[in-house]
Motif scaffolding. Sequence first.
Motif, PDB file in Angstrom:
ATOM      1  N   ARG A   1       0.870  -1.140   0.022  1.00  0.00           N
ATOM      2  CA  ARG A   1      -0.192   0.154  -0.074  1.00  0.00           C
ATOM      3  C   ARG A   1       0.912   1.280   0.110  1.00  0.00           C
ATOM      4  O   ARG A   1       2.197   1.144   0.356  1.00  0.00           O
ATOM      5  CB  ARG A   1      -0.925   0.050   0.998  1.00  0.00           C
ATOM      6  CG  ARG A   1      -0.327  -0.135   2.557  1.00  0.00           C
ATOM      7  CD  ARG A   1      -1.557  -0.207   3.723  1.00  0.00           C
ATOM      8  NE  ARG A   1      -0.795  -0.143   4.754  1.00  0.00           N
ATOM      9  CZ  ARG A   1      -0.363   0.770   5.755  1.00  0.00           C
ATOM     10  NH1 ARG A   1      -0.783   2.011   5.201  1.00  0.00           N
ATOM     11  NH2 ARG A   1      -0.035   0.497   6.884  1.00  0.00           N
ATOM     12  N   GLY A   2       0.270   2.223  -0.399  1.00  0.00           N
ATOM     13  CA  GLY A   2       1.104   3.545  -0.343  1.00  0.00           C
ATOM     14  C   GLY A   2       0.486   4.413   0.351  1.00  0.00           C
ATOM     15  O   GLY A   2      -0.796   4.591   0.360  1.00  0.00           O
ATOM     16  N   ASN A   3       1.188   5.339   0.751  1.00  0.00           N
ATOM     17  CA  ASN A   3       0.598   6.602   1.737  1.00  0.00           C
ATOM     18  C   ASN A   3       1.446   7.928   0.929  1.00  0.00           C
ATOM     19  O   ASN A   3       2.554   8.078   1.162  1.00  0.00           O
ATOM     20  CB  ASN A   3       1.424   6.401   3.217  1.00  0.00           C
ATOM     21  CG  ASN A   3       0.974   7.438   4.063  1.00  0.00           C
ATOM     22  OD1 ASN A   3      -0.001   8.221   3.859  1.00  0.00           O
ATOM     23  ND2 ASN A   3       1.159   7.486   5.315  1.00  0.00           N
ATOM     24  N   LYS A   4       0.217   8.651   0.376  1.00  0.00           N
ATOM     25  CA  LYS A   4       0.600   9.766  -0.410  1.00  0.00           C
ATOM     26  C   LYS A   4       1.348   9.511  -1.611  1.00  0.00           C
ATOM     27  O   LYS A   4       1.879  10.306  -2.293  1.00  0.00           O
ATOM     28  CB  LYS A   4       1.318  10.700   0.468  1.00  0.00           C
ATOM     29  CG  LYS A   4       0.648  11.199   1.557  1.00  0.00           C
ATOM     30  CD  LYS A   4       1.464  12.317   2.215  1.00  0.00           C
ATOM     31  CE  LYS A   4       0.855  12.864   3.767  1.00  0.00           C
ATOM     32  NZ  LYS A   4       1.865  13.698   4.558  1.00  0.00           N
TER      33      LYS A   4
ATOM     34  N   VAL B   1       4.778  -0.882   2.907  1.00  0.00           N
ATOM     35  CA  VAL B   1       4.196   0.419   2.983  1.00  0.00           C
ATOM     36  C   VAL B   1       5.304   1.388   2.305  1.00  0.00           C
ATOM     37  O   VAL B   1       6.327   1.464   2.575  1.00  0.00           O
ATOM     38  CB  VAL B   1       4.022   0.809   4.324  1.00  0.00           C
ATOM     39  CG1 VAL B   1       3.293   2.323   4.473  1.00  0.00           C
ATOM     40  CG2 VAL B   1       3.177  -0.124   5.124  1.00  0.00           C
TER      41      VAL B   1
ATOM     42  N   ARG C   1       5.860   5.280   1.371  1.00  0.00           N
ATOM     43  CA  ARG C   1       5.201   6.575   1.492  1.00  0.00           C
ATOM     44  C   ARG C   1       6.397   7.728   1.195  1.00  0.00           C
ATOM     45  O   ARG C   1       7.335   7.308   0.978  1.00  0.00           O
ATOM     46  CB  ARG C   1       4.997   6.691   3.265  1.00  0.00           C
ATOM     47  CG  ARG C   1       6.196   6.735   4.029  1.00  0.00           C
ATOM     48  CD  ARG C   1       5.355   6.548   5.730  1.00  0.00           C
ATOM     49  NE  ARG C   1       6.456   6.660   6.407  1.00  0.00           N
ATOM     50  CZ  ARG C   1       7.060   5.646   7.051  1.00  0.00           C
ATOM     51  NH1 ARG C   1       6.727   4.434   6.877  1.00  0.00           N
ATOM     52  NH2 ARG C   1       8.156   5.854   8.096  1.00  0.00           N
ATOM     53  N   VAL C   2       5.727   9.095   1.270  1.00  0.00           N
ATOM     54  CA  VAL C   2       6.643  10.175   0.894  1.00  0.00           C
ATOM     55  C   VAL C   2       6.857  11.146   1.823  1.00  0.00           C
ATOM     56  O   VAL C   2       6.036  11.355   2.518  1.00  0.00           O
ATOM     57  CB  VAL C   2       6.082  10.612  -0.570  1.00  0.00           C
ATOM     58  CG1 VAL C   2       7.081  12.035  -0.784  1.00  0.00           C
ATOM     59  CG2 VAL C   2       5.724   9.907  -1.516  1.00  0.00           C
ATOM     60  N   ARG C   3       8.106  11.474   2.245  1.00  0.00           N
ATOM     61  CA  ARG C   3       8.553  12.699   3.131  1.00  0.00           C
ATOM     62  C   ARG C   3       9.144  13.461   2.332  1.00  0.00           C
ATOM     63  O   ARG C   3      10.254  13.237   2.358  1.00  0.00           O
ATOM     64  CB  ARG C   3       8.723  12.004   4.445  1.00  0.00           C
ATOM     65  CG  ARG C   3       8.941  13.150   5.465  1.00  0.00           C
ATOM     66  CD  ARG C   3       9.493  12.619   6.922  1.00  0.00           C
ATOM     67  NE  ARG C   3      10.610  11.581   6.754  1.00  0.00           N
ATOM     68  CZ  ARG C   3      10.937  10.842   7.659  1.00  0.00           C
ATOM     69  NH1 ARG C   3      10.014  10.394   8.490  1.00  0.00           N
ATOM     70  NH2 ARG C   3      11.928   9.817   7.237  1.00  0.00           N
TER      71      ARG C   3
ATOM     72  N   GLN D   1      11.538   9.181  -0.610  1.00  0.00           N
ATOM     73  CA  GLN D   1      10.586   7.814  -0.849  1.00  0.00           C
ATOM     74  C   GLN D   1      11.187   6.824   0.328  1.00  0.00           C
ATOM     75  O   GLN D   1      12.062   6.493   0.192  1.00  0.00           O
ATOM     76  CB  GLN D   1      10.816   7.233  -2.360  1.00  0.00           C
ATOM     77  CG  GLN D   1      10.868   8.272  -3.556  1.00  0.00           C
ATOM     78  CD  GLN D   1       9.520   8.940  -3.656  1.00  0.00           C
ATOM     79  OE1 GLN D   1       8.440   8.139  -3.854  1.00  0.00           O
ATOM     80  NE2 GLN D   1       9.576  10.039  -3.943  1.00  0.00           N
TER      81      GLN D   1
ATOM     82  N   GLU E   1      13.482  -0.940   6.694  1.00  0.00           N
ATOM     83  CA  GLU E   1      13.033   0.335   6.385  1.00  0.00           C
ATOM     84  C   GLU E   1      14.376   1.040   5.407  1.00  0.00           C
ATOM     85  O   GLU E   1      15.396   1.076   6.032  1.00  0.00           O
ATOM     86  CB  GLU E   1      12.566   1.259   7.434  1.00  0.00           C
ATOM     87  CG  GLU E   1      11.874   2.603   7.043  1.00  0.00           C
ATOM     88  CD  GLU E   1      11.491   3.368   8.293  1.00  0.00           C
ATOM     89  OE1 GLU E   1      11.234   4.465   8.375  1.00  0.00           O
ATOM     90  OE2 GLU E   1      10.787   2.628   9.090  1.00  0.00           O
TER      91      GLU E   1
ATOM     92  N   SER F   1      15.005   4.804   3.229  1.00  0.00           N
ATOM     93  CA  SER F   1      14.671   6.066   2.294  1.00  0.00           C
ATOM     94  C   SER F   1      15.438   6.436   1.498  1.00  0.00           C
ATOM     95  O   SER F   1      16.794   6.171   1.570  1.00  0.00           O
ATOM     96  CB  SER F   1      14.191   7.131   3.570  1.00  0.00           C
ATOM     97  OG  SER F   1      15.327   7.562   3.965  1.00  0.00           O
TER      98      SER F   1
ATOM     99  N   ASP G   1      11.908  10.034  12.726  1.00  0.00           N
ATOM    100  CA  ASP G   1      11.137  11.425  12.127  1.00  0.00           C
ATOM    101  C   ASP G   1      11.401  12.768  13.190  1.00  0.00           C
ATOM    102  O   ASP G   1      10.819  13.551  12.949  1.00  0.00           O
ATOM    103  CB  ASP G   1       9.659  11.367  11.756  1.00  0.00           C
ATOM    104  CG  ASP G   1       8.825  10.960  13.041  1.00  0.00           C
ATOM    105  OD1 ASP G   1       9.340  10.690  13.982  1.00  0.00           O
ATOM    106  OD2 ASP G   1       7.619  10.616  12.844  1.00  0.00           O
TER     107      ASP G   1
END
Length: 175
Positions: A6-9, A42, A44-46, A50, A66, A68, A166
């Motif tokens: 799944r993708g978040n944003k 998962v 997601r973008v921050r 990515q 995890e 990025s 974060d």
Amino acid sequence: MKFNIRGNKIDVTPAIKGYIEEKIGRLDKYLENPQDVSATVVIRVRGNEQIVEVTIPIRKVILRGEQSHSDLYAAIDIVSDKMERQIRKNKTKLKKQNSNFVEFNMDFEVETDESEDKAVVKRKTIEMKPMSEEEAILQMELIGHEFFVFKDVDNDNISILYKRKDGDYGIIETK
């Protein structure tokens, strides 16, 4: 291996889904019954980063990685390699407890490096003074650590405060 992606944003395109299934699917060779295992991925973008987070629960262990990166495909490659190294590096530890980890296929070679044997090199005894979460955050910041163990004044439990990637804080509470 079954995948829950799944993708978040971010939209998960069929190309991204296929790439994830190909790269993370390489871990099947380390599992006894890969058809019974499901991986949660998962994306997601921050900012311009990515982030790919992979979690594979296997009865008594959880494989987690995890990564990025500015390039999503590079992040997928890196997290896949990290998780493979994680399995290979811990093969001997898993084999010692083989009865508990029957889900792993141990028929693979690992180049051994004696310098990788880890041991406890320092032990501390700390005095548990009851304090609030805010006081624990202040104490942790003052000593410059990434985590802090304290006795919570509100519920009288031992808690672990930690700094998340974060920049926010997390708390692990004991019962």
